[in-house]
Design a protein around this motif. Structure first.
Motif, PDB file in Angstrom:
ATOM      1  N   ASP A  55      54.211  19.418  18.038  1.00 21.59           N
ATOM      2  CA  ASP A  55      53.782  18.721  19.093  1.00 21.59           C
ATOM      3  C   ASP A  55      53.608  19.669  20.295  1.00 21.59           C
ATOM      4  O   ASP A  55      52.719  19.364  20.950  1.00 21.59           O
TER       5      ASP A  55
ATOM      6  N   SER B 223      50.202  19.836  22.185  1.00 14.89           N
ATOM      7  CA  SER B 223      50.031  19.313  23.574  1.00 14.89           C
ATOM      8  C   SER B 223      50.222  20.256  24.645  1.00 14.89           C
ATOM      9  O   SER B 223      49.725  19.863  25.729  1.00 14.89           O
TER      10      SER B 223
ATOM     11  N   SER C  22      58.506  18.053  24.316  1.00 17.44           N
ATOM     12  CA  SER C  22      58.895  17.537  23.198  1.00 17.44           C
ATOM     13  C   SER C  22      60.096  18.226  22.526  1.00 17.44           C
ATOM     14  O   SER C  22      60.827  17.911  21.772  1.00 17.44           O
TER      15      SER C  22
END
Length: 571
Positions: free
Chosen positions: A400, A404, A409
Motif C-alpha cells: 500500500d 500510494s 499505511s
C-alpha cells in the motif's frame, strides 16, 4: 489448579497495565470521532439540525437518530469501519455514561479477554503451560495492546473477534463441525469484517489453510454457506451500508497524504513521508520487530537494513553450528563469529534479532512436523495462522505504501490484528528452541532479558504520552478539557446567558486543503457530548473566533472561560 492460578496471574497483569491511568488524559481525535459516530452524529454536524440554526441548545444537539444515521456517520468519518464497536459503545453509554473511563472500558475488557483466550487456546491445543503462559504474558505486556486498551476505538474488539473466530475454525476442521459451530463461525467473521476491513487477512488465511488440509470433503458445504453469507453481507455494506464510500474515501485520503509528503516545506512531511525504497524498508523492518512483541523497539537499536540482514546470517550460523554435521558446524561457528566481530558495536541487538529468527525457525519446523499427522491438525492451523499473520499484514502495508506513494499505511494499528497470532507463534518457537539445546535455551533467555528494557521503555513512553501508538503530545495531555468545561459551564451559567463557541479553527489538514470559509462545529459537538440532554443553555458558534470560548452574560459582558490554544487542548 495450576491452570487457573496462571490464568489469574495473567488477568492481574493485564488489568494492572490497562486500568492504570485509564482516564488520566483527554480523548484523542479518533476517540472523539468514535463518540460522535456511536451517537449517530456526523463529524462536523452535517446531519444535526442544531447546527442549521444560529442559536441552539443541548436539547437540539441530542436529537434522536436512526439506524441510517449511524451508518452514514461511520461512512462519513471512518469509511464504514468500527461499526460493531460503535453499536456496542452506543448501548454501553446508555448504561454507564460517556466519561473517558467508561468509553475506554469496552476496549479494555475485550483486550483482557483476548489475553485469557490466548492462554487457554495454547494450553488446550499445545498442552504446554510454558507456551501458554508465555503467549498470554507477551500479549499482556505488549505496548501496542496496552495503548489500544486506553483508546476508545474498535481494535481490541477486532483482536478478540478474530481470535475467537479462529478458535471456531479450528473446531470445525478438527471434527466439531455442527451446524451451530458453523453459524457461530460465520457470525464472528461477519462481525470482524464489519468492525474493520483489515481483518480480512483472517478469513483469507482460513481459506488457504482449508485448501491444504486433508479429509475435508464433509466440510465444503458448511464453509461455502458461511462464505456466501458473509459475501452477501459485505456486498450490501459496500453498496448501501456504512462502507458505501470507503473506496473513494481511501483514494482521496491517499492523494492528500501524497501531496503533503511531496511538499518538503510542510511540517507534516516529517511524519507523512514519500514512500522511497529506503524509507519503506526501514519502516517495514521496524514493524516486523514490533509485531513480534518480544522484539519491540529493537529497530531503534539496530537502525539499518544491513544489521538486520546480518542478524539473519547470524541466525543461520547459529542453527548450522547446533544442528549441522561436522563441517557444517564449523562453517556455522565461523559465520557466527565473523558476523559478531563485524557488527560488534550492535552485539546485544544483533543477538536478540538473531534469536527471534531462530525462534521462528523452530516454530516453522514444528509446523512442518504437525503437517504430517492428521491428529495434530489443530496445532497445524494455529501455527499457519501465526506465520500467515506475521507475513501478510506486512506485505499488505508495504504494498500500500508503494502504490500510494506515502508512508501512512506503515503504522502499527494496521498490523495490530496480527498480534494475537504472532505471540502464539513466537512463544511456541521460543519454548521449542529452548527445549532443543541448552545453548539455544540460553539464547532465548538472553532475548527476553535483553528485550525487557525495550518493552519497558515502550510502556513508559506510552504512559508519558510520547509513544508511536498514540502520537506525541508535548506537553502531555490533561484530563478531558471538554468534559471539564461542560461541568464548569453548568456551574457558572445563568438563565439568559449565551455560550459562545469558537467556529473558525481548522486543524493542520483542513488548513492545507479546505480553503473555504466554512464554519467548524467540532468544538460545539465535542462540548455538547458532556451536557445533559435536557440542558437549555443557549449556544452560538462564532464563525470568526478560533480559540476562545466565552459566556456572554445577559448584560452583554463576555466572560472568558477557556482558550484552546490551537492543538494544545484539542488533541
Amino acid at each position: 489448579m495450576r491452570k487457573y492460578i496462571l490464568l489469574f496471574f495473567l488477568g492481574v497483569i493485564a488489568l494492572s497495565f490497562r486500568l492504570y491511568r485509564l482516564d488520566a488524559r483527554g480523548l484523542i481525535t479518533d476517540e472523539k470521532f468514535t463518540l460522535l459516530n456511536a451517537n449517530g452524529f456526523w463529524v462536523g454536524g452535517a446531519n444535526q439540525s442544531a447546527f442549521k440554526k444560529t442559536y441552539f441548545t443541548a436539547q437540539d444537539f441530542w436529537e434522536k437518530k436512526g439506524p441510517q444515521d449511524f451508518m452514514d456517520a461511520s461512512a462519513n468519518a471512518d469509511f464504514g469501519t468500527h461499526m460493531v464497536h460503535n453499536v456496542i459503545l452506543h448501548y454501553w453509554m446508555k448504561v454507564f455514561g460517556n466519561s473517558d473511563f467508561s468509553v475506554r472500558m469496552p476496549g479494555l475488557i475485550f483486550n483482557v479477554l483476548t489475553v485469557l483466550l490466548i492462554y487457554l487456546l495454547v494450553l488446550k491445543y499445545f498442552r504446554s503451560y510454558s507456551m501458554a503462559f508465555l503467549a498470554g504474558l507477551l500479549f499482556a505486556i505488549d505496548p501496542l495492546n496496552i495503548a489500544q486498551s486506553h483508546i476508545a476505538r474498535s481494535y481490541p474488539l477486532s483482536f478478540f473477534l478474530i481470535t475467537l473466530a479462529t478458535a471456531y475454525f479450528v473446531k470445525l476442521v478438527s471434527g466439531e463441525n455442527s451446524k451451530k459451530n458453523f453459524v457461530i463461525y460465520a457470525v464472528l467473521i461477519g462481525l470482524a469484517m464489519l468492525n474493520h476491513y483489515m481483518n480480512f487477512f483472517v478469513p483469507l488465511l482460513h481459506v488457504l489453510i482449508f485448501l491444504v488440509i486433508r479429509n475435508k470433503s464433509h466440510l465444503w458445504t458448511g464453509f461455502i454457506l458461511a462464505a456466501l453469507a458473509n459475501a452477501l453481507l459485505l456486498f450490501y455494506w459496500f453498496n448501501w451500508g456504512g462502507g458505501k464510500g470507503a473506496m473513494g474515501f481511501l483514494k482521496d485520503k491517499n492523494e492528500i497524504h501524497k501531496k503533503i509528503a511531496e511538499n518538503l516545506q510542510d511540517e507534516l512531511s516529517q511524519t507523512i513521508q514519500l514512500a522511497s525504497p529506503d524509507v519503506i524498508a526501514k519502516k517495514g523492518i521496524a514493524l516486523y520487530y514490533d509485531i513480534s512483541v518480544i522484539t519491540h523497539g529493537l529497530f531503534e537499536d539496530i537502525k539499518g537494513v544491513k544489521v538486520f540482514l546480518s542478524s539473519l546470517l547470524l541466525a543461520i550460523g547459529i542453527l548450522l553450528s547446533v544442528q549441522g554435521h561436522k563441517y557444517k558446524r564449523y562453517a556455522g561457528l565461523f559465520l557466527s563469529l565473523l558476523i559478531l566481530a563485524l557488527e560488534r558495536i550492535y552485539l546485544g541487538s544483533i543477538l536478540a534479532s538473531a534469536a527471534l529468527f531462530v525462534a521462528f525457525y523452530y516454530a516453522v519446523k514444528y509446523l512442518l512436523e504437525t503437517r504430517r499427522y492428521e491428529a495434530e491438525k489443530q496445532e497445524f492451523v494455529w501455527l499457519c495462522m501465526g506465520l500467515g499473520m506475521l507475513i501478510l499484514p506486512l506485505i499488505f502495508v508495504v504494498r500500500d505504501a508503494y502504490l500510494s506513494g506515502n508512508t501512512t499505511s506503515l503504522t502499527h494499528r494496521y498490523i495490530g490484528n496480527a498480534s494475537p497470532f504472532v505471540v502464539i507463534l513466537v512463544s511456541i518457537g521460543v519454548i521449542r528452541a529452548a527445549q532443543e539445546k541448552v545453548i539455544l535455551g540460553a539464547l532465548m533467555l538472553f532475548l527476553m532479558i535483553f528485550q525487557w528494557t525495550n518493552i519497558q521503555k515502550g510502556i513508559q513512553d506510552y504512559f508519558a504520552d510520547r509513544s508511536v501508538y498514540n502520537a506525541y503530545f508535548v506537553p502531555e495531555r490533561v484530563p478531558n478539557p471538554y468534559a471539564a468545561l461542560a461541568k464548569e459551564i453548568q456551574e457558572k451559567a445563568a438563565l439568559g446567558d449565551t455560550l459562545v463557541i469558537p467556529g473558525a479553527y481548522k486543524d493542520k489538514y483542513e488548513e492545507r486543503f479546505d480553503k473555504g470559509g466554512t464554519v467548524s462545529y467540532k468544538d460545539a459537538q465535542f462540548l455538547n457530548l458532556y451536557f445533559p440532554k435536557d440542558y437549555a443553555l443557549i449556544q452560538y458558534v462564532d464563525p470568526k473566533e478560533r480559540e476562545r470560548l466565552y459566556l456572554k452574560k445577559k448584560d452583554g459582558e463576555r466572560v472568558l472561560l477557556f482558550d484552546f490554544k490551537g492543538e494544545e487542548y484539542r488533541y
